[in-house]
Design an enzyme around this catalytic site. Structure first.
Site, PDB file in Angstrom:
ATOM      1  CG  ASN A 162      -2.401  -1.240 -12.695  1.00 34.09           C
ATOM      2  OD1 ASN A 162      -2.318  -1.186 -11.464  1.00 34.09           O
ATOM      3  ND2 ASN A 162      -1.716  -2.122 -13.403  1.00 34.09           N
ATOM      4  CG  MET A 177      -1.427  -8.561  -5.936  1.00 37.05           C
ATOM      5  SD  MET A 177      -0.233  -7.786  -7.032  1.00 37.05           S
ATOM      6  CE  MET A 177       0.716  -9.222  -7.483  1.00 37.05           C
ATOM      7  NE  ARG A 178      -8.068 -11.262  -5.650  1.00 37.73           N
ATOM      8  CZ  ARG A 178      -7.946 -12.587  -5.591  1.00 37.73           C
ATOM      9  NH1 ARG A 178      -8.402 -13.333  -6.575  1.00 37.73           N
ATOM     10  NH2 ARG A 178      -7.395 -13.158  -4.546  1.00 37.73           N
ATOM     11  CG  LEU A 179      -6.327 -10.298 -15.101  1.00 38.56           C
ATOM     12  CD1 LEU A 179      -6.507 -11.462 -16.069  1.00 38.56           C
ATOM     13  CD2 LEU A 179      -5.912  -9.046 -15.854  1.00 38.56           C
ATOM     14  CG  HIS A 189       3.292  -2.830 -14.808  1.00 33.41           C
ATOM     15  ND1 HIS A 189       2.934  -3.975 -14.128  1.00 33.41           N
ATOM     16  CD2 HIS A 189       4.352  -3.162 -15.582  1.00 33.41           C
ATOM     17  CE1 HIS A 189       3.753  -4.955 -14.486  1.00 33.41           C
ATOM     18  NE2 HIS A 189       4.618  -4.495 -15.358  1.00 33.41           N
ATOM     19  CE  LYS A 203     -11.514 -12.278 -12.159  1.00 29.93           C
ATOM     20  NZ  LYS A 203     -10.289 -11.592 -11.759  1.00 29.93           N
ATOM     21  N   GLY A 232       0.778  -1.239   0.000  1.00 35.48           N
ATOM     22  CA  GLY A 232       0.000   0.000   0.000  1.00 35.48           C
ATOM     23  C   GLY A 232       0.805   1.282   0.000  1.00 35.48           C
ATOM     24  CB  SER A 233       4.304   2.261  -0.706  1.00 34.48           C
ATOM     25  OG  SER A 233       4.545   1.816  -2.014  1.00 34.48           O
ATOM     26  CG  ASN A 234       2.136   3.055  -5.731  1.00 33.34           C
ATOM     27  OD1 ASN A 234       2.554   4.017  -6.349  1.00 33.34           O
ATOM     28  ND2 ASN A 234       2.792   1.900  -5.679  1.00 33.34           N
TER      29      ASN A 234
END
Ligand code: GRF
Length: 186
Positions: A108, A91-93, A110, A66, A13-15
């Site tokens: 997002n 960490m999920r699509l 990356h 999902k 969670g740093s972002n």
């Protein structure tokens, strides 16, 4: 008028914290109104509590699929007008259930210069590949892994640094780039 941001995260969670901090100190004219977290033990939940940001925690394995948990997430999000959804180490699509409601408003970050080094462990992938330059990308989210339209990129020189040092450099760049991208979009 403050814009409303929801953040999806799974881990450290740093972002998340960088965005929440930028809202708290007025760098962003926005408020983080919700953290969605698929890992009840994630450190990001503690960070949200520090900022008094409401958290929706869920465990994917307790849902049939999902579509079922994303339907619940959409119901929660729709209780307010969300201007932007930021994935930050989620960490999920995401599937069409979320995309049908929010496509074009989900972004997002990356840790590579996409389209190279998609997926997991992108910093290590770049480091071990022998490239001299890697970086950070912000992009719109679609159904693919790290494949949506690119918004912004910043390069980071690998030079002769150790992997850990490179990770630190990349994360510092991420925190700044994510805020700049959010500012631009809002
Ligand atoms: C970041 O490197 C981000 O680019 C990637 O996942 C990592 C999350 O880090 N998508 P943190 O949880 O924000 O510290």
């Amino acid at each position: 008028m403050y814009k409303k941001i929801a953040i999806f995260a799974s881990g450290n969670g740093s972002n998340f914290e960088a965005i929440a901090q930028a809202c708290a100190n007025g760098r962003l004219n926005a408020e983080v109104v919700l953290l969605i977290c698929d890992n009840p033990n994630a450190l990001v939940i503690k960070r949200a509590e520090k900022f008094n940001i409401p958290v929706f925690k869920f465990e994917p394995k307790t849902y049939a699929n999902k579509a079922e948990y994303e339907t619940e997430i959409v119901q929660i999000l729709k209780k307010q007008t969300i201007d932007l959804i930021c994935l930050a180490g989620y960490m999920r699509l995401v599937s069409e259930v979320l995309l049908n409601e929010y496509e074009g408003k989900i972004i997002n970050i990356h840790p590579s210069l996409l389209p190279t080094f998609k997926g997991l462990n992108a910093i290590e992938q770049a480091y071990h590949s022998g490239v001299k330059i890697t970086g950070v990308t912000t992009h719109f989210v679609d159904k693919t892994i790290d494949g949506g339209k690119i918004i912004d990129q910043v390069s980071v020189a690998i030079d002769n640094c150790e992997l850990q040092e490179l990770e630190e450099k990349i994360h510092a760049v991420e925190h700044e780039l994510y805020i700049q991208t959010i500012k631009k979009l809002l």
